[in-house]
Scaffold this motif. Structure first.
Motif, short mmCIF file in Angstrom:
data_model
loop_
_atom_site.label_atom_id
_atom_site.label_comp_id
_atom_site.label_asym_id
_atom_site.label_seq_id
_atom_site.Cartn_x
_atom_site.Cartn_y
_atom_site.Cartn_z
N VAL A 75 60.00 28.72 30.26
CA VAL A 75 60.23 30.15 30.91
C VAL A 75 59.42 31.37 31.61
O VAL A 75 58.39 31.53 31.36
CB VAL A 75 60.25 31.43 29.08
CG1 VAL A 75 58.79 31.59 28.27
CG2 VAL A 75 60.72 32.51 29.28
N LYS A 115 62.94 37.85 33.91
CA LYS A 115 64.11 38.62 34.50
C LYS A 115 63.88 39.26 35.23
O LYS A 115 64.89 38.79 36.60
CB LYS A 115 64.34 38.59 33.63
CG LYS A 115 65.81 38.91 32.93
CD LYS A 115 67.03 39.58 32.47
CE LYS A 115 67.10 38.94 31.69
NZ LYS A 115 67.85 38.69 29.92
N GLU A 173 65.13 22.92 30.55
CA GLU A 173 65.65 24.15 30.91
C GLU A 173 64.85 24.83 30.99
O GLU A 173 63.59 24.98 31.11
CB GLU A 173 66.27 23.69 29.74
CG GLU A 173 66.56 25.31 29.38
CD GLU A 173 67.55 25.65 28.14
OE1 GLU A 173 67.60 27.22 27.62
OE2 GLU A 173 66.88 24.60 26.97
N ARG A 210 64.09 29.40 31.35
CA ARG A 210 65.06 30.74 30.91
C ARG A 210 64.59 31.65 31.43
O ARG A 210 63.60 31.61 31.98
CB ARG A 210 64.98 30.40 29.19
CG ARG A 210 65.82 29.59 28.91
CD ARG A 210 65.38 29.36 27.18
NE ARG A 210 65.63 28.18 26.45
CZ ARG A 210 65.48 27.98 24.98
NH1 ARG A 210 64.71 28.95 24.26
NH2 ARG A 210 65.92 27.13 24.76
#
Length: 265
Positions: free
Chosen positions: A165, A168, A186, A188
């Motif tokens: 993660v 953003k 993955e 995020r």
């Protein structure tokens, strides 16, 4: 410590309600600080609630907040509260929901206790006075949902299937290149201190931050992740991330749960 845990939870919830009162309006006042970062009515309201509440309940423990850090002169005290009343103001202004209330207790340079509340996401994470960490669900009015508290723990990662993660709003090529070295299953994106809490709750394995952060951005999430069995260490030399540094600025760091091969970096 139980008294502190109870009071910072109460203040975080009260601040979260004040933030959502502003967030739900059609418009609200925003201005730029000297570093060009935004500050809103919600930042100030939450800062006032938490700062006044901590000063009243624990007058012998200094309070350092993002909005008042300049008032803290000289070396950091051995024990102090570290507060970011609204982390993720850009997310707040853009109405994306990834903003948090953060309160941490720092002792001798280490996070001893912390709480992170995400009012728009209706989630709260905190370290517990007796050890461990938990998550609570919140309702739309930022009140805890009865009987929703549950223990959380950082999960044992599979190095061949990491879930990473990252920021953003503050991504950069350096961070992307670093993440790609791990060949994650993955990747995020999340805003504010939510990233620490996703690792703490076992929803992600690894949060690398190769960009500028301040201590109030990280203290509460760091405390929650430590209580959940994770670690936060500097990218250089893998030393525990410390608090009370001159200028309150962090070096690049890695936040992670068990099994993440950070020693290979």
């Amino acid at each position: 410590m139980e008294e502190i845990a109870t009071e910072i939870r109460r203040l975080a919830l009260e601040a979260g309600r004040a933030i959502m009162d502003v967030y739900q309006r059609d418009d609200f006042g925003t201005r730029e600080k000297d570093d060009a970062s935004p500050v809103t009515e919600a930042d100030i309201a939450a800062d006032d609630i938490i700062g006044a509440g901590l000063a009243y309940a624990f007058p012998d423990i200094p309070v350092v907040t993002e909005e008042r850090a300049e008032s803290q002169e000289g070396p950091a005290p051995d024990r102090f509260f570290l507060v970011d009343p609204l982390d993720g103001t850009k997310e707040f202004v853009q109405r994306r929901g990834d903003f948090t209330v953060n309160i941490a207790l720092i002792e001798h340079g280490r996070p001893r206790m912390g709480i992170v509340l995400a009012p728009a996401r209706q989630r709260l994470w905190r370290s517990l006075a007796g050890g461990g960490a938990e998550e609570e669900a919140l309702d739309e009015l930022v009140h805890p949902v009865p009987d929703s508290a549950r223990p959380i723990a950082a999960r044992e990662a599979d190095p061949e299937a990491l879930v990473v993660v990252a920021s953003k709003s503050h991504g950069n090529p350096e961070t992307e290149a670093f993440i790609n070295r791990f060949k994650p299953r993955e990747s995020r994106n999340a805003g504010s201190s939510l990233k620490f809490c996703l690792v703490a709750a076992g929803e992600a394995d690894f949060y690398p931050r190769l960009g500028r952060t301040m201590e109030w951005d990280t203290g509460a999430g760091h405390a929650v992740l430590l209580a959940a069995g994770g670690e936060v260490r500097t990218l250089e030399h893998l030393r525990p991330l410390a608090y009370g540094k001159p200028g309150w600025e962090n070096p690049h760091f890695l936040a992670y749960g068990p099994g993440v091969p950070v020693g290979d970096t």
